[in-house]
Design an enzyme around this catalytic site. Structure first.
Site, PDB file in Angstrom:
ATOM      1  N   SER A 211     -18.131  -0.624  38.354  1.00 36.86           N
ATOM      2  CA  SER A 211     -18.551  -1.821  39.077  1.00 36.86           C
ATOM      3  C   SER A 211     -20.055  -2.007  38.983  1.00 36.86           C
ATOM      4  CB  SER A 211     -18.121  -1.745  40.544  1.00 36.86           C
ATOM      5  OG  SER A 211     -18.500  -0.523  41.099  1.00 36.86           O
ATOM      6  N   HIS A 232     -12.041  -4.590  35.771  1.00 35.38           N
ATOM      7  CA  HIS A 232     -12.591  -4.306  37.093  1.00 35.38           C
ATOM      8  C   HIS A 232     -11.619  -4.744  38.178  1.00 35.38           C
ATOM      9  CE1 HIS A 232     -15.806  -4.843  40.361  1.00 35.38           C
ATOM     10  NE2 HIS A 232     -15.468  -3.577  40.272  1.00 35.38           N
ATOM     11  N   GLU A 244     -11.212  -8.548  36.991  1.00 37.56           N
ATOM     12  CA  GLU A 244     -12.213  -9.093  36.079  1.00 37.56           C
ATOM     13  C   GLU A 244     -12.044  -8.393  34.730  1.00 37.56           C
ATOM     14  OE1 GLU A 244     -15.870 -10.291  39.049  1.00 37.56           O
ATOM     15  OE2 GLU A 244     -15.639  -8.179  38.564  1.00 37.56           O
ATOM     16  N   ASN A 282     -18.962  -8.937  42.310  1.00 39.08           N
ATOM     17  CA  ASN A 282     -20.002  -8.111  42.928  1.00 39.08           C
ATOM     18  C   ASN A 282     -21.383  -8.755  42.866  1.00 39.08           C
ATOM     19  OD1 ASN A 282     -18.332  -6.158  43.850  1.00 39.08           O
ATOM     20  ND2 ASN A 282     -18.769  -4.672  42.248  1.00 39.08           N
TER      21      ASN A 282
END
Ligand code: CAA
Length: 376
Positions: A211, A232, A244, A282
């Site tokens: 991440s 992800h 993702e 994120n």
């Protein structure tokens, strides 16, 4: 010279990149994310090997997966109360009995079954509704109805698809996809992938669940940059619908398509991302969480009020402090520290003294029993 070498590797290996239907998956890392990924892949019919360093860790991962599957089935089988009531009546044949012998236990079952039908109750207390339906089913069917059988079969089938190992090299020889979810340390990840690169078949795709690190930096430790991408996932993996899928400049289009199709086969919703810090979620979520901490540090509002504000005012399922504790304060600190070192002048990436202090005190959130809040 480095550029020339990379170009050579790329053209030599591109020939091997074909679209692949992923059936066999190796997940490296038995923590919360790795175990969650392994669970979802096994539940959707893939054969999965979950790898970690010790049998003890893997025992815990398996226990976590079993608990999560139980929670999931409870939700799966009680999300639609009307359907459940009907199914329950058909499968158990209790409905005639309920009419003919109105003893108190049967009446209670009816009461419990019909109560969650109420729209008002269901929308205001979804968790209570599920519990009521589940309790009703337990009452109605002590001998084990088809409903429970279906739930048990789902769990059994999922666990059958899942094996564990402490030796990644021994298991990658027959895998279509390796997903890495280990510690966020570039050197450790690079050492792992470099080793696996020698033993995995040529067409095996490698993916990282990182991440905070660049996928390209991890892929460069291998000779298969074209068959390397990012996958992800989000915590809790069984519940969160998004994945993702990260395409680096070296990722082959066929590899990317294989990863997209694999995530769809997991029942997830993939989005395409470039290999940029934080990808999409994120990049937006972490600065928001850090802003909440700064708001609290300045004394502008209490953490409880900030959490309530974002849940009731913005419709988020968790407030920022609840989410920080849930994700892990160490993880959040790791991400923000990494970005701060890349862009020291960006105020959104500034470290937080409070977050640093909590991590130093080993208060990492829910997993350690204390973070911004205390947990039993
Ligand atoms: N496994 C299986 N089922 C689960 C589960 C899990 N780990 N967690 C929740 N559930 C299911 C269960 O059926 C549960 O019912 P029980 O508690 O009766 O078992 C049901 O969901 C409802 O759960 P809760 O009542 O505890 O709470 P909820 O309805 O609010 O849902 C939630 C929980 C899905 C976690 C929700 O609060 C949510 O979406 N929170 C936000 C999570 C989020 O933002 N995640 C992303 C974090 S960022 C990240 O992961 C990326 C990174 O790189 C850091």
């Amino acid at each position: 010279m480095a550029f020339a070498t990379r170009r050579f590797v790329r053209s030599a290996s591109s020939a091997a990149a074909k679209k692949l239907i992923v059936k066999h998956v190796t997940v490296i890392g038995g923590g919360l994310m790795g175990a969650g990924i392994a669970q979802v892949a096994a539940a959707t019919g893939h054969t999965v090997v979950l790898v970690d360093q010790t049998d003890e860790i893997l025992k815990n991962s398996r226990k976590g997966i079993e608990d999560s599957l139980k929670r999931m089935t409870k939700k799966m089988f009680t999300d639609k109360p009307e359907e459940m009531i009907l199914r329950c009546m058909i499968y158990t044949q209790h409905w005639t009995v309920v009419w003919l012998i109105p003893d108190s236990a049967r009446l209670l079952c009816w009461f419990l079954l019909l109560l969650p039908k109420s729209w008002a109750l269901r929308s205001s207390h979804p968790r209570l509704t599920r519990k009521l339906v589940w309790t009703s089913l337990c009452f109605l069917d002590k001998q084990g109805s088809a409903v429970f059988e279906a739930a048990a079969q789902f769990i059994e089938k999922t666990l059958k698809n899942l094996t564990v190992s402490t030796d990644p090299v021994a298991v990658v020889h027959s895998t279509d996809l390796v997903i890495e979810a280990i510690v966020e340390n570039l050197q450790v990840k690079n050492d792992l992938f470099k080793r696996l690169d020698k033993f995995a078949p040529e067409n095996t795709i490698f993916a990282s669940n990182t991440s905070s690190l660049q996928i390209t930096d991890i892929a460069n430790s291998t000779t298969r940059q074209d068959r390397f991408g990012g996958l992800h996932f989000f915590n809790p993996v069984p519940m969160m619908k998004l994945v993702e899928v990260i395409k680096t400049p070296m990722t082959n289009q066929k590899t990317f398509e294989s990863l997209m199709e694999f995530t769809k086969a997991l029942g997830k919703n993939p989005i395409s991302c470039k290999d940029t810090p934080g990808f999409v979620v994120n990049r937006l979520l972490v600065p928001y969480l850090m802003e909440a901490v700064r708001l609290y540090e300045r004394g502008d509002a209490s953490k409880e009020d900030i959490d309530v504000a974002m849940k009731l005012g913005a419709g988020y399922p968790m407030g920022p402090f609840e989410l920080l504790d849930y994700v892990g304060l160490d993880t959040s600190k790791y991400i923000i520290d990494g970005w701060h070192s890349l862009e020291p002048n960006n105020p959104l990436f500034a470290p937080s003294p409070l977050l640093n202090k909590l991590v130093e005190e080993r208060k990492m959130g829910k997993k350690t029993g204390e973070g911004f809040y205390k947990y039993k």
